[in-house]
Design a protein around this motif. Structure first.
Motif, PDB file in Angstrom:
ATOM      1  N   ARG A  86      40.647  20.056 -29.941  1.00  0.00           N
ATOM      2  CA  ARG A  86      40.656  18.653 -30.341  1.00  0.00           C
ATOM      3  C   ARG A  86      39.565  18.351 -31.359  1.00  0.00           C
ATOM      4  N   GLU A 146      44.715   2.364 -38.238  1.00  0.00           N
ATOM      5  CA  GLU A 146      43.752   2.690 -37.185  1.00  0.00           C
ATOM      6  C   GLU A 146      43.466   1.424 -36.379  1.00  0.00           C
ATOM      7  N   GLN A 170      41.777   6.777 -40.232  1.00  0.00           N
ATOM      8  CA  GLN A 170      41.400   7.249 -38.906  1.00  0.00           C
ATOM      9  C   GLN A 170      39.885   7.438 -38.815  1.00  0.00           C
ATOM     10  N   GLN A 171      39.336   6.967 -37.678  1.00  0.00           N
ATOM     11  CA  GLN A 171      37.924   7.104 -37.319  1.00  0.00           C
ATOM     12  C   GLN A 171      37.007   6.183 -38.125  1.00  0.00           C
ATOM     13  N   ASP A 215      50.796   7.748 -32.038  1.00  0.00           N
ATOM     14  CA  ASP A 215      50.089   6.473 -32.110  1.00  0.00           C
ATOM     15  C   ASP A 215      50.464   5.720 -33.384  1.00  0.00           C
ATOM     16  N   GLN A 268      44.668  12.083 -30.878  1.00  0.00           N
ATOM     17  CA  GLN A 268      44.340  10.835 -30.205  1.00  0.00           C
ATOM     18  C   GLN A 268      45.529  10.327 -29.409  1.00  0.00           C
ATOM     19  N   SER A 303      40.238  16.614 -34.995  1.00  0.00           N
ATOM     20  CA  SER A 303      39.646  15.302 -35.267  1.00  0.00           C
ATOM     21  C   SER A 303      38.661  15.331 -36.429  1.00  0.00           C
TER      22      SER A 303
END
Length: 513
Positions: A398, A232, A208-209, A357, A320, A402
């Motif tokens: 959030r 991702e 992620q990210q 997701d 997300q 995150s």
């Protein structure tokens, strides 16, 4: 100036307070799991018994008639499910052994670099590479810690000895995929060349990210096959954009592989292909591709024995939007919403799954034509964990959710309790894909349901199956390029699924109208 400093102090205090509250919330709820009544009574036991089925073998399919349905559902007395299933984890179910497989004596020992091999998923991948390739592989575990390497080798060795299997050769390769190389010798492509790797597997999440597919690019530059378990979508897309470079260098690569994403996308592709072949058979004059609605559902008990990374990845996904497809177009929805009851069969039964997701949605949408709708949902056990995720999404800011480092830290902090809970609820992983086609005002649905006893084991099995397929058939059956799983040729998808089938406790493929 004083006002600005005061505001900054307030924001810092609020952030610190949020972190403390988050850690306290998670710790308190996890501790409660030990006293959860359903966990204590064994409702989530990891032991999976045979379903109450009568089985008659007919060719390669088994006709399974549920006794419960036969006795109690008068309106559906003779309902028969056409199923291909593996009911027990046994030693004589090596399905569809390839007749063209080379003998051990003819096969050259190949080196595979497993980046993240010191972790649970990477270690499981390494072990299954040795098993599936029948001892003809040398394992290079790439990571940052020699100590973690030694611990991983000890764990893999113990598991292989327990199964009375041979022990492969292990080598440690220091590397960090996220760190900028300080010299040419530390360049990832040069590292791959210098260690003599014939293929690369990337399991070092969470993804992620991340936006730069550094290891994929390095593998292409080094000229070796590559597979990752990336979950991702932007990173998957960035990897796909290297397809021209892969073609130039004669390299075959797959991104978003593994069990889910990965094998789940193959399940969706096979179900869709099956429906469309039926549509064409029944309508010989039609050349149009019928639209398909796909619903994907997943259940994992606890962390599936996969460790802190999968927990932190789930936390990150809560902040997300969940990508879905509606009316043929992408639509982002709030995660952990739109609950749905899904029957995973066997001991798992019906679970309440919620939107989360999943890169399968992204990769399938860009792999299969005329997808009208597509969504992915998830559930875990014990049930209170689902409430925990909902509470975290509602209460935790959030920007905290995150924070990759913070989520990984929280996962590690909670790991002792998580491990205790895993022992109570087991590690079962169940997947269900329902594909429905609409053709000439009639519809039919194909359901593909697969369950394994242990997520850690099946994700390693699936990842190993993907890379071995590329090593055995790349550049011949599979032209060079970067692929999403569902883009692989039909024969490759079948071979990978046949490998994954070997340890399944439920394997069901049926069609209804």
């Amino acid at each position: 100036m004083g006002s600005l400093q005061h505001q900054t102090t307030l924001r810092t205090t609020a952030t610190t307070t949020s972190r403390v509250l988050l850690r306290s919330l998670i710790s308190a709820l996890l501790l409660l799991l030990s006293y959860h009544p359903r966990a204590r009574c064994g409702a989530f036991s990891s032991s999976v018994s045979r379903p109450n089925h009568s089985v008659t073998a007919v060719g390669s399919l088994r006709f399974i008639r549920s006794k419960k349905n036969h006795n109690h559902n008068n309106h559906n007395k003779e309902r028969t499910r056409y199923v291909t299933t593996v009911l027990q984890n046994n030693n004589n179910n090596n399905v569809n052994d390839d007749t063209d497989k080379k003998s051990n004596n003819d096969k050259k020992c190949r080196k595979v670099l497993v980046v993240g091999g010191n972790g649970r998923v990477g270690g499981s991948t390494a072990r299954h590479l040795h098993i599936l390739d029948e001892g003809n592989v040398e394992l290079i575990l790439g990571g940052r810690s020699q100590k973690s390497f030694e611990q991983s080798v000890a764990r893999i060795t113990s598991q292989l000895k327990d199964a009375s299997l041979s022990i492969p050769k292990f080598t440690f390769q220091p590397l960090d995929v996220e760190q900028q190389p300080q010299s040419q010798d530390m360049d990832l492509a040069n590292i791959i060349r210098s260690c003599g790797a014939d293929a690369v597997v990337h399991t070092a999440g969470p993804f992620q990210q991340r936006t730069n597919p550094t290891l994929l690019r390095a593998s292409i530059e080094a000229g070796v096959p590559y597979v990752d378990v990336c979950d991702e979508p932007p990173l998957c897309q960035a990897g796909k954009e290297l397809s021209d470079l892969a073609k130039t260098n004669g390299v075959v690569a797959v991104t978003a592989a593994g069990i889910w994403p990965g094998a789940s996308a193959l399940m969706a592709a096979q179900a869709t292909d099956h429906l469309r072949s039926l549509d064409q058979t029944n309508n010989n004059t039609s050349t149009s591709i019928s639209p398909v609605d796909i619903s994907m559902s997943f259940f994992t008990a606890g962390t599936g024995n996969a460790g802190a990374t999968i927990v932190s990845a789930t936390f990150l996904l809560l902040c997300q939007k969940a990508l879905t497809i509606a009316h043929g177009k992408e639509a982002e929805l709030e995660p952990w919403t739109e609950p749905r009851e899904v029957d995973f069969r066997g001991m798992q039964g019906v679970k309440t799954v919620r939107l989360l997701d999943n890169p399968d949605v992204f990769t399938l949408y860009h792999s299969l034509p005329n997808i009208r709708s597509l969504s992915s949902r998830f559930a875990t056990a014990p049930g209170v964990w689902n409430q925990l995720f909902g509470a975290m999404k509602a209460l935790v800011p959030r920007d905290i959710l995150s924070n990759t480092d913070l989520m990984q830290g929280l996962s590690l902090f909670s790991l002792p309790i998580i491990r205790a809970v895993d022992k109570l609820v087991g590690a079962t992983n169940a997947m269900r894909v329902d594909a429905t086609s609409v053709h000439n005002n009639s519809s039919r649905t194909c359901s593909f349901i697969v369950t394994h006893n242990d997520l850690e084991q099946c994700v390693g099995l699936a990842t190993a199956a993907f890379i071995l397929e590329l090593m055995d058939h790349g550049n011949n059956d599979i032209p060079p390029g970067v692929y999403y799983p569902a883009e692989l040729p039909f024969e490759s998808r079948n071979r990978i699924l046949d490998q994954i089938k070997r340890d399944a406790i439920v394997w069901e493929f049926n069609t209804s109208e």
